[in-house]
Design an enzyme around this catalytic site. Structure first.
Site, PDB file in Angstrom:
ATOM      1  N   GLN A 255       4.662  -1.956   4.224  1.00 40.82           N
ATOM      2  CA  GLN A 255       4.506  -1.609   2.723  1.00 40.82           C
ATOM      3  C   GLN A 255       6.234  -1.130   2.027  1.00 40.82           C
ATOM      4  OE1 GLN A 255       1.729  -1.530   0.559  1.00 40.82           O
ATOM      5  NE2 GLN A 255       3.504  -1.482  -0.761  1.00 40.82           N
ATOM      6  N   HIS A 258       8.503  -4.060   0.477  1.00 40.88           N
ATOM      7  CA  HIS A 258       7.908  -4.474  -0.847  1.00 40.88           C
ATOM      8  C   HIS A 258       9.217  -4.429  -1.813  1.00 40.88           C
ATOM      9  CE1 HIS A 258       4.180  -6.577  -1.183  1.00 40.88           C
ATOM     10  NE2 HIS A 258       3.488  -5.657  -0.381  1.00 40.88           N
ATOM     11  N   GLU A 322      -3.173   2.784  -3.582  1.00 38.17           N
ATOM     12  CA  GLU A 322      -3.541   1.180  -3.587  1.00 38.17           C
ATOM     13  C   GLU A 322      -4.183   0.811  -2.480  1.00 38.17           C
ATOM     14  OE1 GLU A 322      -1.248  -2.974  -4.558  1.00 38.17           O
ATOM     15  OE2 GLU A 322      -0.069  -1.159  -3.954  1.00 38.17           O
ATOM     16  N   HIS A 323      -3.482   1.201  -1.322  1.00 40.24           N
ATOM     17  CA  HIS A 323      -3.997   0.829  -0.090  1.00 40.24           C
ATOM     18  C   HIS A 323      -4.253   1.976   0.834  1.00 40.24           C
ATOM     19  CE1 HIS A 323      -1.220  -2.729  -1.295  1.00 40.24           C
ATOM     20  NE2 HIS A 323      -2.299  -3.280  -1.010  1.00 40.24           N
ATOM     21  N   ASP A 356      -4.057  -8.476   2.646  1.00 44.82           N
ATOM     22  CA  ASP A 356      -2.902  -9.093   1.684  1.00 44.82           C
ATOM     23  C   ASP A 356      -3.276 -10.572   1.719  1.00 44.82           C
ATOM     24  OD1 ASP A 356      -1.809  -6.585   0.750  1.00 44.82           O
ATOM     25  OD2 ASP A 356      -0.140  -6.801   1.961  1.00 44.82           O
ATOM     26  N   HIS A 415     -29.163   0.897 -41.846  1.00 44.81           N
ATOM     27  CA  HIS A 415     -29.703   0.798 -40.374  1.00 44.81           C
ATOM     28  C   HIS A 415     -31.369   1.169 -40.388  1.00 44.81           C
ATOM     29  CE1 HIS A 415     -25.624   0.582 -39.107  1.00 44.81           C
ATOM     30  NE2 HIS A 415     -25.918   0.458 -37.752  1.00 44.81           N
TER      31      HIS A 415
END
Length: 427
Positions: A255, A258, A322-323, A356, A415
Protein backbone atom coordinates in the site's frame (compact mmCIF):
# COMPACT_ATOMS: atom_id res chain seq x y z
CA UNK A 1 6.04 4.07 11.28
CA UNK A 2 4.71 5.92 14.31
CA UNK A 3 4.13 3.50 17.19
CA UNK A 4 1.23 4.21 19.57
CA UNK A 5 0.69 1.85 22.49
CA UNK A 6 -2.64 1.41 24.25
CA UNK A 7 -4.23 4.73 23.25
CA UNK A 8 -7.33 5.83 25.12
CA UNK A 9 -10.55 6.06 23.14
CA UNK A 10 -10.42 9.82 23.51
CA UNK A 11 -7.33 9.74 21.28
CA UNK A 12 -8.86 7.60 18.53
CA UNK A 13 -10.22 10.53 16.54
CA UNK A 14 -6.72 11.92 16.01
CA UNK A 15 -5.34 8.44 15.24
CA UNK A 16 -7.91 7.89 12.49
CA UNK A 17 -7.73 11.37 10.98
CA UNK A 18 -6.44 11.91 7.47
CA UNK A 19 -4.19 14.80 6.42
CA UNK A 20 -6.14 17.89 5.38
CA UNK A 21 -4.53 19.75 2.50
CA UNK A 22 -5.10 23.38 1.56
CA UNK A 23 -6.61 22.95 -1.89
CA UNK A 24 -7.71 26.53 -2.49
CA UNK A 25 -4.91 27.26 -4.97
CA UNK A 26 -5.28 23.83 -6.56
CA UNK A 27 -9.01 24.37 -7.06
CA UNK A 28 -8.33 27.67 -8.77
CA UNK A 29 -5.95 26.03 -11.25
CA UNK A 30 -8.42 23.20 -11.89
CA UNK A 31 -11.28 25.62 -12.43
CA UNK A 32 -9.25 27.54 -15.01
CA UNK A 33 -8.44 24.41 -17.01
CA UNK A 34 -12.06 23.24 -16.90
CA UNK A 35 -13.34 26.61 -18.12
CA UNK A 36 -10.86 26.54 -21.00
CA UNK A 37 -11.90 23.03 -22.04
CA UNK A 38 -15.57 23.96 -21.83
CA UNK A 39 -15.02 26.99 -24.07
CA UNK A 40 -12.43 25.67 -26.53
CA UNK A 41 -12.91 21.89 -26.71
CA UNK A 42 -10.30 19.87 -28.57
CA UNK A 43 -8.03 22.90 -29.05
CA UNK A 44 -7.70 23.38 -25.29
CA UNK A 45 -7.31 19.66 -24.63
CA UNK A 46 -4.45 19.38 -27.14
CA UNK A 47 -2.75 22.45 -25.70
CA UNK A 48 -2.85 20.97 -22.18
CA UNK A 49 -1.58 17.62 -23.45
CA UNK A 50 1.42 19.42 -24.89
CA UNK A 51 1.93 21.41 -21.68
CA UNK A 52 1.49 18.63 -19.12
CA UNK A 53 2.22 15.35 -20.95
CA UNK A 54 4.61 16.87 -23.53
CA UNK A 55 2.67 15.14 -26.29
CA UNK A 56 1.99 16.81 -29.64
CA UNK A 57 -1.25 15.21 -30.81
CA UNK A 58 -2.92 15.46 -34.20
CA UNK A 59 -5.75 13.16 -33.15
CA UNK A 60 -7.01 12.50 -29.64
CA UNK A 61 -8.56 9.11 -30.33
CA UNK A 62 -6.51 5.91 -30.27
CA UNK A 63 -6.61 4.38 -33.74
CA UNK A 64 -7.33 0.78 -34.70
CA UNK A 65 -3.74 0.53 -35.90
CA UNK A 66 -2.47 1.51 -32.46
CA UNK A 67 -4.76 -1.08 -30.87
CA UNK A 68 -3.30 -3.82 -33.06
CA UNK A 69 0.27 -2.68 -32.33
CA UNK A 70 -0.40 -2.74 -28.58
CA UNK A 71 -1.36 -6.39 -28.61
CA UNK A 72 2.02 -7.30 -30.11
CA UNK A 73 3.80 -5.33 -27.38
CA UNK A 74 2.18 -7.18 -24.46
CA UNK A 75 3.79 -10.46 -23.46
CA UNK A 76 1.73 -13.65 -23.75
CA UNK A 77 2.06 -14.21 -20.01
CA UNK A 78 0.67 -10.77 -19.17
CA UNK A 79 -2.10 -11.17 -21.74
CA UNK A 80 -3.13 -14.44 -20.09
CA UNK A 81 -3.05 -12.77 -16.65
CA UNK A 82 -5.30 -9.98 -17.94
CA UNK A 83 -7.73 -12.51 -19.37
CA UNK A 84 -7.81 -14.50 -16.11
CA UNK A 85 -8.50 -11.34 -14.10
CA UNK A 86 -11.18 -10.26 -16.56
CA UNK A 87 -12.89 -13.65 -16.32
CA UNK A 88 -13.00 -13.52 -12.51
CA UNK A 89 -14.14 -9.88 -12.39
CA UNK A 90 -16.87 -10.61 -14.93
CA UNK A 91 -18.03 -13.72 -13.03
CA UNK A 92 -18.29 -11.86 -9.72
CA UNK A 93 -20.05 -8.79 -11.15
CA UNK A 94 -22.51 -10.88 -13.16
CA UNK A 95 -23.70 -12.32 -9.85
CA UNK A 96 -24.81 -8.80 -8.85
CA UNK A 97 -27.52 -8.53 -11.51
CA UNK A 98 -30.76 -7.07 -10.17
CA UNK A 99 -33.85 -9.26 -10.17
CA UNK A 100 -36.99 -7.18 -9.93
CA UNK A 101 -40.32 -8.40 -8.63
CA UNK A 102 -43.71 -6.77 -8.47
CA UNK A 103 -45.03 -6.13 -4.97
CA UNK A 104 -48.73 -5.69 -4.26
CA UNK A 105 -48.63 -3.15 -1.45
CA UNK A 106 -52.40 -3.22 -1.16
CA UNK A 107 -55.47 -4.38 -3.10
CA UNK A 108 -55.15 -3.00 -6.61
CA UNK A 109 -51.77 -1.32 -5.96
CA UNK A 110 -48.63 -2.82 -7.51
CA UNK A 111 -45.11 -1.37 -7.35
CA UNK A 112 -41.83 -2.51 -8.86
CA UNK A 113 -38.40 -1.40 -10.04
CA UNK A 114 -36.47 -1.78 -13.27
CA UNK A 115 -32.69 -1.56 -13.50
CA UNK A 116 -31.55 0.52 -16.48
CA UNK A 117 -27.93 1.02 -17.52
CA UNK A 118 -26.41 4.49 -17.69
CA UNK A 119 -26.18 5.03 -21.44
CA UNK A 120 -22.74 6.65 -21.66
CA UNK A 121 -20.01 6.42 -19.01
CA UNK A 122 -16.49 7.82 -18.86
CA UNK A 123 -13.52 6.02 -17.36
CA UNK A 124 -10.36 7.83 -16.26
CA UNK A 125 -7.23 5.66 -16.10
CA UNK A 126 -3.98 7.10 -14.74
CA UNK A 127 -0.79 6.49 -16.72
CA UNK A 128 2.72 7.66 -15.88
CA UNK A 129 4.93 5.59 -13.58
CA UNK A 130 2.06 3.25 -12.63
CA UNK A 131 -0.26 2.71 -15.63
CA UNK A 132 -3.32 1.19 -13.99
CA UNK A 133 -4.51 -1.23 -16.67
CA UNK A 134 -6.13 -3.28 -13.89
CA UNK A 135 -8.50 -0.37 -13.27
CA UNK A 136 -9.64 -0.62 -16.88
CA UNK A 137 -10.88 -4.14 -16.12
CA UNK A 138 -12.47 -3.06 -12.84
CA UNK A 139 -14.50 -0.30 -14.48
CA UNK A 140 -15.19 -1.41 -18.04
CA UNK A 141 -16.18 -4.99 -17.14
CA UNK A 142 -19.19 -4.10 -14.95
CA UNK A 143 -20.11 -1.27 -17.34
CA UNK A 144 -20.32 -3.80 -20.16
CA UNK A 145 -22.32 -6.27 -18.04
CA UNK A 146 -24.71 -3.49 -17.00
CA UNK A 147 -25.40 -2.71 -20.66
CA UNK A 148 -23.90 0.78 -20.98
CA UNK A 149 -24.20 1.63 -24.68
CA UNK A 150 -20.99 3.65 -24.83
CA UNK A 151 -17.90 3.28 -22.64
CA UNK A 152 -15.43 6.15 -23.13
CA UNK A 153 -11.90 5.90 -21.73
CA UNK A 154 -9.37 8.69 -21.25
CA UNK A 155 -5.75 8.04 -20.26
CA UNK A 156 -2.60 10.17 -20.59
CA UNK A 157 -0.14 9.36 -23.39
CA UNK A 158 3.64 9.42 -23.13
CA UNK A 159 5.67 12.19 -24.77
CA UNK A 160 5.54 10.27 -28.06
CA UNK A 161 1.76 10.29 -28.01
CA UNK A 162 1.49 6.58 -27.24
CA UNK A 163 -0.74 4.91 -24.64
CA UNK A 164 0.60 2.09 -22.48
CA UNK A 165 -0.09 -1.12 -24.47
CA UNK A 166 -1.40 -3.03 -21.44
CA UNK A 167 -4.05 -0.35 -20.95
CA UNK A 168 -5.12 -0.75 -24.57
CA UNK A 169 -5.22 -4.54 -24.34
CA UNK A 170 -7.28 -4.41 -21.14
CA UNK A 171 -9.67 -1.94 -22.78
CA UNK A 172 -10.11 -4.22 -25.78
CA UNK A 173 -10.64 -7.23 -23.52
CA UNK A 174 -13.26 -5.51 -21.38
CA UNK A 175 -15.21 -3.92 -24.24
CA UNK A 176 -14.36 -0.21 -24.15
CA UNK A 177 -16.01 1.69 -27.02
CA UNK A 178 -13.60 4.61 -27.55
CA UNK A 179 -10.16 5.44 -26.12
CA UNK A 180 -8.66 8.92 -26.01
CA UNK A 181 -5.10 10.06 -25.31
CA UNK A 182 -6.01 12.62 -22.71
CA UNK A 183 -4.96 12.86 -19.08
CA UNK A 184 -5.40 15.06 -16.05
CA UNK A 185 -7.98 17.79 -15.51
CA UNK A 186 -8.46 18.23 -19.25
CA UNK A 187 -9.67 14.62 -19.54
CA UNK A 188 -12.27 15.11 -16.80
CA UNK A 189 -13.43 18.35 -18.43
CA UNK A 190 -13.64 16.77 -21.88
CA UNK A 191 -15.83 13.90 -20.63
CA UNK A 192 -17.96 16.21 -18.50
CA UNK A 193 -18.66 18.82 -21.18
CA UNK A 194 -17.97 16.99 -24.44
CA UNK A 195 -15.65 18.26 -27.18
CA UNK A 196 -15.50 17.86 -30.97
CA UNK A 197 -13.81 14.47 -30.49
CA UNK A 198 -14.77 13.29 -27.01
CA UNK A 199 -18.43 12.56 -26.20
CA UNK A 200 -20.07 14.03 -23.13
CA UNK A 201 -20.76 11.25 -20.63
CA UNK A 202 -23.32 10.98 -17.86
CA UNK A 203 -21.05 9.59 -15.14
CA UNK A 204 -17.26 9.57 -14.64
CA UNK A 205 -15.36 6.79 -12.87
CA UNK A 206 -11.75 6.27 -11.93
CA UNK A 207 -8.86 7.32 -9.68
CA UNK A 208 -6.28 10.04 -10.16
CA UNK A 209 -4.05 12.57 -8.44
CA UNK A 210 -5.35 15.46 -6.37
CA UNK A 211 -5.91 17.59 -9.50
CA UNK A 212 -8.03 14.89 -11.13
CA UNK A 213 -9.98 14.36 -7.91
CA UNK A 214 -10.61 18.10 -7.57
CA UNK A 215 -11.76 18.23 -11.20
CA UNK A 216 -14.21 15.38 -10.62
CA UNK A 217 -15.62 17.14 -7.59
CA UNK A 218 -16.05 20.40 -9.49
CA UNK A 219 -17.79 18.93 -12.54
CA UNK A 220 -20.07 16.86 -10.29
CA UNK A 221 -21.69 20.05 -8.99
CA UNK A 222 -23.48 20.87 -12.26
CA UNK A 223 -22.43 18.76 -15.21
CA UNK A 224 -21.99 15.04 -14.57
CA UNK A 225 -22.22 12.37 -11.86
CA UNK A 226 -19.07 10.77 -10.42
CA UNK A 227 -18.43 7.41 -8.81
CA UNK A 228 -17.45 8.70 -5.35
CA UNK A 229 -15.32 11.29 -3.57
CA UNK A 230 -11.79 9.99 -3.08
CA UNK A 231 -8.46 10.69 -1.45
CA UNK A 232 -5.13 8.88 -1.22
CA UNK A 233 -5.22 5.08 -1.10
CA UNK A 234 -5.09 3.35 2.30
CA UNK A 235 -4.93 0.01 4.11
CA UNK A 236 -5.64 -1.12 7.66
CA UNK A 237 -4.24 -4.44 8.85
CA UNK A 238 -5.53 -6.07 12.04
CA UNK A 239 -3.08 -8.74 13.22
CA UNK A 240 -2.61 -10.90 16.30
CA UNK A 241 0.17 -13.15 17.58
CA UNK A 242 -0.74 -15.80 14.98
CA UNK A 243 -0.03 -13.46 12.06
CA UNK A 244 2.79 -14.09 9.61
CA UNK A 245 5.17 -11.14 10.10
CA UNK A 246 6.53 -11.36 6.56
CA UNK A 247 3.01 -11.23 5.15
CA UNK A 248 1.97 -8.28 7.33
CA UNK A 249 5.03 -6.23 6.35
CA UNK A 250 4.48 -7.04 2.67
CA UNK A 251 0.84 -5.93 2.89
CA UNK A 252 1.78 -2.62 4.49
CA UNK A 253 4.49 -1.94 1.91
CA UNK A 254 2.25 -2.87 -1.02
CA UNK A 255 0.00 0.00 0.00
CA UNK A 256 2.80 2.41 0.91
CA UNK A 257 4.34 2.20 -2.58
CA UNK A 258 1.18 3.69 -4.14
CA UNK A 259 2.24 7.21 -3.25
CA UNK A 260 3.86 9.38 -0.63
CA UNK A 261 0.40 10.37 0.62
CA UNK A 262 -0.83 6.77 0.98
CA UNK A 263 -2.05 5.77 4.43
CA UNK A 264 -0.91 2.64 6.26
CA UNK A 265 -2.38 1.58 9.61
CA UNK A 266 -1.50 -1.58 11.56
CA UNK A 267 -3.61 -2.48 14.60
CA UNK A 268 -2.35 -5.37 16.71
CA UNK A 269 -2.90 -7.05 20.06
CA UNK A 270 0.67 -8.41 20.11
CA UNK A 271 3.52 -6.28 21.46
CA UNK A 272 6.06 -8.68 19.94
CA UNK A 273 4.49 -8.15 16.51
CA UNK A 274 5.08 -4.41 16.83
CA UNK A 275 8.85 -4.84 16.87
CA UNK A 276 8.95 -7.77 14.44
CA UNK A 277 6.94 -5.97 11.77
CA UNK A 278 9.11 -2.86 11.95
CA UNK A 279 12.24 -4.94 11.42
CA UNK A 280 10.66 -6.87 8.56
CA UNK A 281 9.51 -3.65 6.87
CA UNK A 282 13.07 -2.30 6.92
CA UNK A 283 14.31 -5.55 5.42
CA UNK A 284 11.75 -5.70 2.60
CA UNK A 285 11.89 -1.98 1.92
CA UNK A 286 15.47 -2.15 0.66
CA UNK A 287 14.45 -4.38 -2.26
CA UNK A 288 11.67 -2.15 -3.56
CA UNK A 289 12.23 0.01 -6.67
CA UNK A 290 9.71 2.50 -5.25
CA UNK A 291 11.25 2.47 -1.77
CA UNK A 292 11.62 6.26 -1.54
CA UNK A 293 7.89 6.68 -2.17
CA UNK A 294 7.10 3.95 0.36
CA UNK A 295 9.39 5.54 2.98
CA UNK A 296 7.52 8.84 2.74
CA UNK A 297 4.19 7.10 3.14
CA UNK A 298 5.45 5.19 6.18
CA UNK A 299 6.53 8.43 7.86
CA UNK A 300 2.85 9.36 8.22
CA UNK A 301 1.62 5.86 8.97
CA UNK A 302 0.76 4.34 12.34
CA UNK A 303 1.29 1.10 14.21
CA UNK A 304 -1.18 0.88 17.09
CA UNK A 305 -1.02 -1.62 19.96
CA UNK A 306 -4.44 -2.24 21.54
CA UNK A 307 -5.63 -4.30 24.49
CA UNK A 308 -7.92 -6.76 22.73
CA UNK A 309 -9.66 -7.72 19.47
CA UNK A 310 -12.77 -5.71 20.27
CA UNK A 311 -10.70 -2.54 20.56
CA UNK A 312 -8.98 -3.44 17.31
CA UNK A 313 -12.22 -3.80 15.36
CA UNK A 314 -13.76 -0.73 16.98
CA UNK A 315 -10.74 1.37 16.00
CA UNK A 316 -10.87 0.02 12.45
CA UNK A 317 -14.58 0.78 12.15
CA UNK A 318 -13.87 4.35 13.26
CA UNK A 319 -11.10 4.63 10.65
CA UNK A 320 -13.35 3.16 7.89
CA UNK A 321 -10.45 1.97 5.70
CA UNK A 322 -10.49 1.54 1.96
CA UNK A 323 -8.84 -1.88 2.41
CA UNK A 324 -9.06 -3.95 5.60
CA UNK A 325 -6.93 -7.07 6.08
CA UNK A 326 -7.81 -9.40 8.97
CA UNK A 327 -4.76 -11.55 9.65
CA UNK A 328 -5.94 -13.09 12.91
CA UNK A 329 -6.77 -16.59 14.09
CA UNK A 330 -10.46 -15.62 14.46
CA UNK A 331 -10.81 -13.61 11.25
CA UNK A 332 -14.28 -15.06 10.49
CA UNK A 333 -15.61 -13.87 13.85
CA UNK A 334 -14.05 -10.44 13.41
CA UNK A 335 -15.43 -10.17 9.87
CA UNK A 336 -18.95 -10.25 11.29
CA UNK A 337 -18.13 -7.14 13.32
CA UNK A 338 -16.90 -5.07 10.35
CA UNK A 339 -19.21 -2.09 9.82
CA UNK A 340 -17.09 0.37 7.85
CA UNK A 341 -14.68 -0.78 5.13
CA UNK A 342 -14.37 -0.70 1.37
CA UNK A 343 -13.11 -4.25 0.82
CA UNK A 344 -12.13 -6.86 3.41
CA UNK A 345 -9.44 -9.54 3.06
CA UNK A 346 -9.76 -12.55 5.35
CA UNK A 347 -6.94 -14.73 6.62
CA UNK A 348 -3.20 -14.73 6.05
CA UNK A 349 -3.36 -15.65 2.36
CA UNK A 350 -5.83 -12.95 1.27
CA UNK A 351 -3.51 -10.06 0.42
CA UNK A 352 -4.85 -6.76 -0.86
CA UNK A 353 -3.09 -7.43 -4.18
CA UNK A 354 -5.52 -10.31 -4.83
CA UNK A 355 -8.44 -7.90 -4.81
CA UNK A 356 -6.46 -5.25 -6.68
CA UNK A 357 -6.00 -7.58 -9.63
CA UNK A 358 -7.59 -10.96 -9.99
CA UNK A 359 -9.85 -12.32 -7.22
CA UNK A 360 -12.87 -10.81 -8.95
CA UNK A 361 -13.89 -8.10 -6.47
CA UNK A 362 -13.65 -4.46 -7.49
CA UNK A 363 -10.67 -2.35 -6.40
CA UNK A 364 -12.31 1.04 -6.97
CA UNK A 365 -13.19 1.77 -3.37
CA UNK A 366 -14.09 4.65 -1.02
CA UNK A 367 -11.14 6.30 0.73
CA UNK A 368 -10.70 9.10 3.27
CA UNK A 369 -13.33 7.64 5.59
CA UNK A 370 -16.04 7.61 2.93
CA UNK A 371 -16.54 3.87 3.55
CA UNK A 372 -18.97 5.01 6.26
CA UNK A 373 -21.42 6.03 3.52
CA UNK A 374 -20.20 4.79 0.12
CA UNK A 375 -19.84 1.34 -1.43
CA UNK A 376 -17.04 0.40 -3.76
CA UNK A 377 -17.80 0.31 -7.47
CA UNK A 378 -20.15 -2.54 -8.36
CA UNK A 379 -22.71 -3.38 -11.02
CA UNK A 380 -25.25 -0.99 -9.52
CA UNK A 381 -22.77 1.87 -9.98
CA UNK A 382 -23.49 1.69 -13.72
CA UNK A 383 -27.27 1.45 -13.40
CA UNK A 384 -30.27 3.45 -12.31
CA UNK A 385 -33.37 2.03 -10.70
CA UNK A 386 -36.63 3.30 -12.18
CA UNK A 387 -39.74 2.70 -10.08
CA UNK A 388 -43.18 1.89 -11.44
CA UNK A 389 -46.62 1.73 -9.89
CA UNK A 390 -49.99 0.68 -11.26
CA UNK A 391 -53.35 1.36 -9.66
CA UNK A 392 -56.67 -0.22 -10.56
CA UNK A 393 -60.08 1.09 -9.50
CA UNK A 394 -59.73 -1.08 -6.42
CA UNK A 395 -56.35 0.53 -5.73
CA UNK A 396 -57.79 4.05 -5.94
CA UNK A 397 -60.54 3.10 -3.50
CA UNK A 398 -57.98 1.48 -1.16
CA UNK A 399 -55.48 4.36 -0.80
CA UNK A 400 -57.37 7.31 -2.26
CA UNK A 401 -58.76 8.77 0.96
CA UNK A 402 -55.37 8.44 2.71
CA UNK A 403 -53.75 10.35 -0.17
CA UNK A 404 -56.39 13.10 0.09
CA UNK A 405 -55.89 13.48 3.84
CA UNK A 406 -52.10 13.61 3.61
CA UNK A 407 -52.10 16.11 0.71
CA UNK A 408 -54.58 18.31 2.57
CA UNK A 409 -52.44 18.21 5.72
CA UNK A 410 -49.46 19.39 3.68
CA UNK A 411 -51.64 22.13 2.17
CA UNK A 412 -51.10 20.85 -1.37
CA UNK A 413 -54.61 21.10 -2.72
CA UNK A 414 -53.73 20.24 -6.32
CA UNK A 415 -52.18 17.02 -5.09
CA UNK A 416 -55.37 16.22 -3.23
CA UNK A 417 -57.49 17.06 -6.25
CA UNK A 418 -55.54 14.71 -8.52
CA UNK A 419 -56.82 11.84 -6.39
CA UNK A 420 -60.24 13.35 -5.66
CA UNK A 421 -61.21 13.53 -9.34
CA UNK A 422 -60.37 9.85 -9.68
CA UNK A 423 -62.39 8.90 -6.63
CA UNK A 424 -65.34 10.96 -7.89
CA UNK A 425 -65.17 9.22 -11.27
CA UNK A 426 -65.80 5.89 -9.53
CA UNK A 427 -69.00 6.97 -7.78
Amino acid sequence: MNVIKYPGREDWASLTSRPHLDVSQLNSVVSGVLDDVRANGDKAVKAYELKFDHAQLDSLQVSEKEMKEARKLVSKDLEEAIRLAHYNIRLFHRSQRFNSKKVETGPGVKCWQKSVAIERVGLYIPGGTAPLFSTVLMLATPAKIAGCKEIVLCTPPNSEGKVNPAILLAAKTAGVSKIFKVGGVQAIGAMAFGTESIPKVFKIFGPGNQYVMAAKQQVSLHDVAIDMPAGPSEVCVIADESANVEFVAADLLSQAEHGADSQVLLITTSEKLVDDVQREIEKQLENLPRKEIAKKALENSRLVLVRDKQEAIDLSNMYAPEHLILQTSDYAELANKVINAGSVFLGKYACESAGDYASGTNHTLPTHGWATTYSGVNLDSFCRKITFQHLTETGVRHIGHAVELMAEAEMLDAHKNAMTVRLNSLK
